[in-house]
Design a protein around this motif. Structure first.
Motif, mmCIF file in Angstrom:
data_model
loop_
_atom_site.group_PDB
_atom_site.id
_atom_site.type_symbol
_atom_site.label_atom_id
_atom_site.label_comp_id
_atom_site.label_asym_id
_atom_site.label_seq_id
_atom_site.Cartn_x
_atom_site.Cartn_y
_atom_site.Cartn_z
ATOM 1 N N THR A 79 -4.804 3.407 3.571
ATOM 2 C CA THR A 79 -5.429 2.300 2.855
ATOM 3 C C THR A 79 -5.411 1.041 3.710
ATOM 4 O O THR A 79 -6.410 0.315 3.791
ATOM 5 N N THR A 80 -4.287 0.797 4.368
ATOM 6 C CA THR A 80 -4.167 -0.396 5.204
ATOM 7 C C THR A 80 -5.176 -0.367 6.345
ATOM 8 O O THR A 80 -5.709 -1.417 6.739
ATOM 9 N N GLN A 81 -5.456 0.802 6.878
ATOM 10 C CA GLN A 81 -6.399 0.917 7.989
ATOM 11 C C GLN A 81 -7.793 0.445 7.611
ATOM 12 O O GLN A 81 -8.555 0.006 8.470
ATOM 13 N N LEU A 82 -8.119 0.517 6.312
ATOM 14 C CA LEU A 82 -9.430 0.041 5.877
ATOM 15 C C LEU A 82 -9.559 -1.464 6.063
ATOM 16 O O LEU A 82 -10.667 -1.994 6.141
ATOM 17 N N TYR A 83 -8.418 -2.160 6.111
ATOM 18 C CA TYR A 83 -8.417 -3.616 6.273
ATOM 19 C C TYR A 83 -8.252 -4.040 7.734
ATOM 20 O O TYR A 83 -8.307 -5.235 8.039
ATOM 21 N N HIS A 142 0.840 -1.189 0.000
ATOM 22 C CA HIS A 142 0.000 0.000 0.000
ATOM 23 C C HIS A 142 0.878 1.243 0.000
ATOM 24 O O HIS A 142 1.882 1.302 0.715
ATOM 25 N N ALA A 143 0.483 2.246 -0.763
ATOM 26 C CA ALA A 143 1.244 3.492 -0.802
ATOM 27 C C ALA A 143 1.067 4.298 0.474
ATOM 28 O O ALA A 143 1.920 5.100 0.846
ATOM 29 N N SER A 144 -0.046 4.082 1.172
ATOM 30 C CA SER A 144 -0.336 4.832 2.388
ATOM 31 C C SER A 144 -0.918 3.920 3.449
ATOM 32 O O SER A 144 -1.668 2.983 3.135
#
Length: 318
Positions: free
Chosen positions: A297-301, A292-294
């Motif tokens: 985005t990972t926090q959404l998972y 992930h570039a940021s």
């Protein structure tokens, strides 16, 4: 291209070619040349076809006559039948298409540039996830005495333990599983053509070895890693496994394992990331592992808060 029939439908293509033969060529070049990701291409083609078909029905004579009001009216209509993220993606498709037509000197301005999409913010994704016990239950339920079972277990484990997207997993070749530093690694080709390498978790390493050895695929390094089954044989073919088939397999395996959650291909990426974070992993490392570039985005998972919510709900005692 499998989206060509929709793009060349009489009402749609007539609207484009009314602006001249060069407009028709430039229009098709957008999908053939400007967009490399096949899934984005398919989604953009569907959006363009729907929008231009709507314009034709509204009496717009040519793609040159499309105005911001037309785009705004169509977007408003889309909000009644589609989710906000889908509408935003469709508006992006129209914007990019008209940008391409502007730079090709087909139209003078981009009618979608000033149109705003629906507001949408989220701090957590909606992808259904499995807890660690359910994920293990699913993997253990697969009969691995057949090539199909070995394939399915390896594919699911790959998505869980490497956080791989289904598209990247199904695009792998056999030689994308390789040894480095005395450990098995996997090479993934993610969105935008980004190459991403990950060392294998010991469980994934065992499953991949069992799959390659049990099917004889190690002798075909340039062939697809995950394949369909040849009809009537129970053996793997030389054809790459499509995403729709992978989804059907996941649903079938979940049902057989007694898992009621309506999971899909993306479930395993979220499941792996959540399990990693629950066991002390950092968000920064999770983002790097997921390519992930940021970290946003990972926090959404990251679904750790689901446990907190469930615990709090149980405090409601009557």
């Amino acid at each position: 291209m499998n989206h060509a029939p929709a793009l060349t439908a009489p009402a749609v293509f007539a609207l484009v070619t009314a602006a001249g033969e060069r407009a028709g060529v430039r229009f098709l070049e957008f999908f053939a040349s400007a967009i490399r990701n096949p899934h984005t291409r398919r989604a953009y083609a569907r959006a363009a076809s729907d929008f231009l078909g709507w314009c034709a029905g509204a009496g717009v004579p040519s793609i040159k006559a499309v105005q911001p009001l037309h785009v705004a009216a169509w977007i408003e209509l889309q909000t009644t039948t589609h989710s906000a993220p889908t509408v935003k993606q469709r508006l992006a498709a129209i914007r990019h298409l008209f940008d391409w037509l502007v730079t090709g000197q087909i139209v003078l301005h981009n009618p979608a540039a000033s149109v705003r999409g629906p507001s949408h913010t989220t701090k957590q994704g909606k992808t259904p996830v499995l807890d660690a016990t359910e994920a293990r239950q699913l993997l253990d339920s697969i009969d691995v005495t057949t090539p199909i079972g070995l394939r399915d277990r390896a594919l699911i484990a790959l998505m869980v333990f490497s956080f791989a997207r289904i598209g990247a997993a199904l695009a792998m070749r056999v030689d994308d599983v390789y040894v480095q530093q005395r450990r098995l690694w996997v090479r993934l080709r993610e969105k935008g053509g980004k190459a991403h390498a990950m060392p294998c978790h010991h469980t994934l390493e065992a499953y991949l070895h069992a799959y390659l050895d049990g099917t004889g695929l190690a002798s075909e390094p340039k062939g697809p890693l995950f394949r369909t089954v040849a009809r009537g044989t129970g053996q793997l073919s030389s054809t790459p496994l499509p995403q729709a088939n992978a989804y059907a397999m996941v649903r079938r395996r979940a049902l057989a394992a007694g898992i009621a959650t309506r999971i899909g291909n993306h479930t395993f990426r979220a499941t792996g990331i959540t399990a990693y974070l629950k066991n002390g992993g950092t968000l920064e490392n999770a983002a790097a592992m997921a390519n992930h570039a940021s970290t946003r985005t990972t926090q959404l998972y990251d679904r750790r808060r689901d446990d907190i919510s469930l615990d709090e709900v149980e405090r409601i005692r009557l």
